[in-house]
Scaffold this active site. Structure first.
Site, PDB file in Angstrom:
ATOM      1  N   HIS A  41     -17.328  48.810  65.070  1.00  0.00           N
ATOM      2  CA  HIS A  41     -16.502  49.313  63.966  1.00  0.00           C
ATOM      3  C   HIS A  41     -15.865  48.051  63.401  1.00  0.00           C
ATOM      4  O   HIS A  41     -15.066  47.391  64.084  1.00  0.00           O
ATOM      5  CB  HIS A  41     -15.456  50.305  64.493  1.00  0.00           C
ATOM      6  CG  HIS A  41     -14.552  50.889  63.449  1.00  0.00           C
ATOM      7  ND1 HIS A  41     -14.272  52.240  63.370  1.00  0.00           N
ATOM      8  CD2 HIS A  41     -13.841  50.301  62.453  1.00  0.00           C
ATOM      9  CE1 HIS A  41     -13.424  52.457  62.359  1.00  0.00           C
ATOM     10  NE2 HIS A  41     -13.147  51.282  61.790  1.00  0.00           N
ATOM     11  N   HIS A  99     -14.995  54.172  58.947  1.00  0.00           N
ATOM     12  CA  HIS A  99     -15.937  53.583  59.899  1.00  0.00           C
ATOM     13  C   HIS A  99     -17.032  52.833  59.158  1.00  0.00           C
ATOM     14  O   HIS A  99     -17.866  53.432  58.478  1.00  0.00           O
ATOM     15  CB  HIS A  99     -16.562  54.657  60.800  1.00  0.00           C
ATOM     16  CG  HIS A  99     -17.518  54.073  61.800  1.00  0.00           C
ATOM     17  ND1 HIS A  99     -17.139  53.736  63.083  1.00  0.00           N
ATOM     18  CD2 HIS A  99     -18.818  53.704  61.691  1.00  0.00           C
ATOM     19  CE1 HIS A  99     -18.172  53.193  63.712  1.00  0.00           C
ATOM     20  NE2 HIS A  99     -19.210  53.183  62.887  1.00  0.00           N
ATOM     21  N   CYS A 126     -17.028  56.129  68.800  1.00  0.00           N
ATOM     22  CA  CYS A 126     -16.568  54.792  68.438  1.00  0.00           C
ATOM     23  C   CYS A 126     -15.156  54.536  68.996  1.00  0.00           C
ATOM     24  O   CYS A 126     -14.215  55.290  68.718  1.00  0.00           O
ATOM     25  CB  CYS A 126     -16.573  54.660  66.918  1.00  0.00           C
ATOM     26  SG  CYS A 126     -15.790  53.150  66.344  1.00  0.00           S
ATOM     27  N   HIS A 179     -14.022  44.953  62.180  1.00  0.00           N
ATOM     28  CA  HIS A 179     -12.621  44.589  62.387  1.00  0.00           C
ATOM     29  C   HIS A 179     -12.442  43.105  62.157  1.00  0.00           C
ATOM     30  O   HIS A 179     -13.389  42.320  62.248  1.00  0.00           O
ATOM     31  CB  HIS A 179     -12.180  44.971  63.806  1.00  0.00           C
ATOM     32  CG  HIS A 179     -13.079  44.424  64.867  1.00  0.00           C
ATOM     33  ND1 HIS A 179     -14.266  45.031  65.213  1.00  0.00           N
ATOM     34  CD2 HIS A 179     -12.999  43.306  65.621  1.00  0.00           C
ATOM     35  CE1 HIS A 179     -14.860  44.324  66.153  1.00  0.00           C
ATOM     36  NE2 HIS A 179     -14.120  43.271  66.420  1.00  0.00           N
ATOM     37  N   ASP A 204      -4.748  42.933  70.205  1.00  0.00           N
ATOM     38  CA  ASP A 204      -5.971  42.855  71.005  1.00  0.00           C
ATOM     39  C   ASP A 204      -5.608  42.946  72.491  1.00  0.00           C
ATOM     40  O   ASP A 204      -4.642  42.346  72.949  1.00  0.00           O
ATOM     41  CB  ASP A 204      -6.704  41.535  70.715  1.00  0.00           C
ATOM     42  CG  ASP A 204      -8.145  41.564  71.197  1.00  0.00           C
ATOM     43  OD1 ASP A 204      -9.057  41.555  70.362  1.00  0.00           O
ATOM     44  OD2 ASP A 204      -8.361  41.618  72.442  1.00  0.00           O
ATOM     45  N   CYS A 233     -12.484  54.112  66.218  1.00  0.00           N
ATOM     46  CA  CYS A 233     -12.158  55.399  65.587  1.00  0.00           C
ATOM     47  C   CYS A 233     -11.200  56.186  66.481  1.00  0.00           C
ATOM     48  O   CYS A 233     -10.252  56.820  65.991  1.00  0.00           O
ATOM     49  CB  CYS A 233     -13.421  56.204  65.309  1.00  0.00           C
ATOM     50  SG  CYS A 233     -14.320  55.698  63.813  1.00  0.00           S
ATOM     51  N   HIS A 247     -10.160  39.808  63.326  1.00  0.00           N
ATOM     52  CA  HIS A 247      -9.225  39.210  64.279  1.00  0.00           C
ATOM     53  C   HIS A 247      -8.246  38.356  63.476  1.00  0.00           C
ATOM     54  O   HIS A 247      -8.662  37.421  62.771  1.00  0.00           O
ATOM     55  CB  HIS A 247      -9.964  38.309  65.265  1.00  0.00           C
ATOM     56  CG  HIS A 247     -11.007  39.003  66.095  1.00  0.00           C
ATOM     57  ND1 HIS A 247     -10.799  39.347  67.408  1.00  0.00           N
ATOM     58  CD2 HIS A 247     -12.280  39.403  65.796  1.00  0.00           C
ATOM     59  CE1 HIS A 247     -11.893  39.925  67.893  1.00  0.00           C
ATOM     60  NE2 HIS A 247     -12.804  39.973  66.932  1.00  0.00           N
TER      61      HIS A 247
HETATM   62  P1  5GP Z   1     -15.479  41.700  68.812  1.00  0.00           P
HETATM   63  O1  5GP Z   1     -15.959  41.019  70.070  1.00  0.00           O
HETATM   64  O2  5GP Z   1     -16.273  42.960  68.548  1.00  0.00           O
HETATM   65  O3  5GP Z   1     -15.415  40.790  67.608  1.00  0.00           O
HETATM   66  O4  5GP Z   1     -13.980  42.106  69.091  1.00  0.00           O
HETATM   67  C1  5GP Z   1     -13.630  43.222  69.830  1.00  0.00           C
HETATM   68  C2  5GP Z   1     -12.220  42.993  70.322  1.00  0.00           C
HETATM   69  O5  5GP Z   1     -11.703  44.227  70.745  1.00  0.00           O
HETATM   70  C3  5GP Z   1     -12.132  42.040  71.522  1.00  0.00           C
HETATM   71  O6  5GP Z   1     -11.306  40.916  71.184  1.00  0.00           O
HETATM   72  C4  5GP Z   1     -11.537  42.901  72.625  1.00  0.00           C
HETATM   73  O7  5GP Z   1     -10.623  42.197  73.437  1.00  0.00           O
HETATM   74  C5  5GP Z   1     -10.887  44.031  71.859  1.00  0.00           C
HETATM   75  N1  5GP Z   1     -10.839  45.295  72.557  1.00  0.00           N
HETATM   76  C6  5GP Z   1     -11.859  45.909  73.222  1.00  0.00           C
HETATM   77  N2  5GP Z   1     -11.461  47.095  73.722  1.00  0.00           N
HETATM   78  C7  5GP Z   1     -10.154  47.231  73.355  1.00  0.00           C
HETATM   79  C8  5GP Z   1      -9.183  48.261  73.593  1.00  0.00           C
HETATM   80  O8  5GP Z   1      -9.443  49.296  74.220  1.00  0.00           O
HETATM   81  N3  5GP Z   1      -7.939  48.065  73.084  1.00  0.00           N
HETATM   82  C9  5GP Z   1      -7.608  46.932  72.382  1.00  0.00           C
HETATM   83  N4  5GP Z   1      -6.361  46.834  71.950  1.00  0.00           N
HETATM   84  N5  5GP Z   1      -8.497  45.947  72.147  1.00  0.00           N
HETATM   85  C10 5GP Z   1      -9.752  46.096  72.629  1.00  0.00           C
HETATM   86 ZN    ZN Z   2     -15.425  53.740  64.160  1.00  0.00          ZN
END
Ligand code: 5GP
Ligand code: ZN
Length: 113
Positions: free
Chosen positions: A97, A46, A4, A99, A30, A7, A101
């Site tokens: 995992h 997790h 993950c 999260h 982000d 994680c 925003h």
């Molecule tokens: P989701 O699309 O799952 O709601 O949000 C995942 C978020 O994680 C996205 O906004 C993406 O830009 C961010 N993200 C993906 N990989 C990484 C990373 O390696 N580091 C950071 N800081 N953010 C990441």
């Molecule tokens: Zn995780």
């Protein structure tokens, strides 16, 4: 779980720009921000997505919201932000995992679609 991404970020195995951390929560910028403030607030436990929240792990989610209030104060965005949780691919979830925003500094539209 070992595979993950979040994680690994929480464990420090992958670098991130930390904004806040306590025993239960890790928050970081982000990598692809959609607004001037875009922080990901993540329970250290997790949990894949909101579908998996139960009475056994909901305390971690409550801790996320306690942290959000502190982060909002720290960043000077109290009373002026949006919290978004995507659950499932159809909703745009790409990292499985759970999260949240924390987004601020832009103009928000509603409804979102
Ligand atoms: P989701 O699309 O799952 O709601 O949000 C995942 C978020 O994680 C996205 O906004 C993406 O830009 C961010 N993200 C993906 N990989 C990484 C990373 O390696 N580091 C950071 N800081 N953010 C990441
Ligand atoms: Zn995780």
């Amino acid at each position: 779980m070992n595979d993950c991404l979040f994680c690994k970020i929480i464990a420090g195995e992958i670098p991130s720009e930390k904004v806040y951390e306590d025993e239960y929560v890790y928050a970081f910028k982000d990598i692809n921000p959609v607004a001037p403030v875009h922080v990901l607030v993540v329970p250290k436990e997790h949990i894949a997505c909101a579908d998996e929240v139960t009475d056994k792990n909901s305390g971690s989610v409550a801790k996320v919201f306690e942290a959000i209030a502190k982060i909002a104060e720290k960043l000077g965005i109290k009373g002026s932000y949006r919290v978004v949780n995507n659950c499932g691919e159809n909703a745009g979830q790409t990292v499985f995992h759970m999260h949240f925003h924390l987004i601020a500094g832009g103009s928000f539209g509603w409804p979102p679609c």
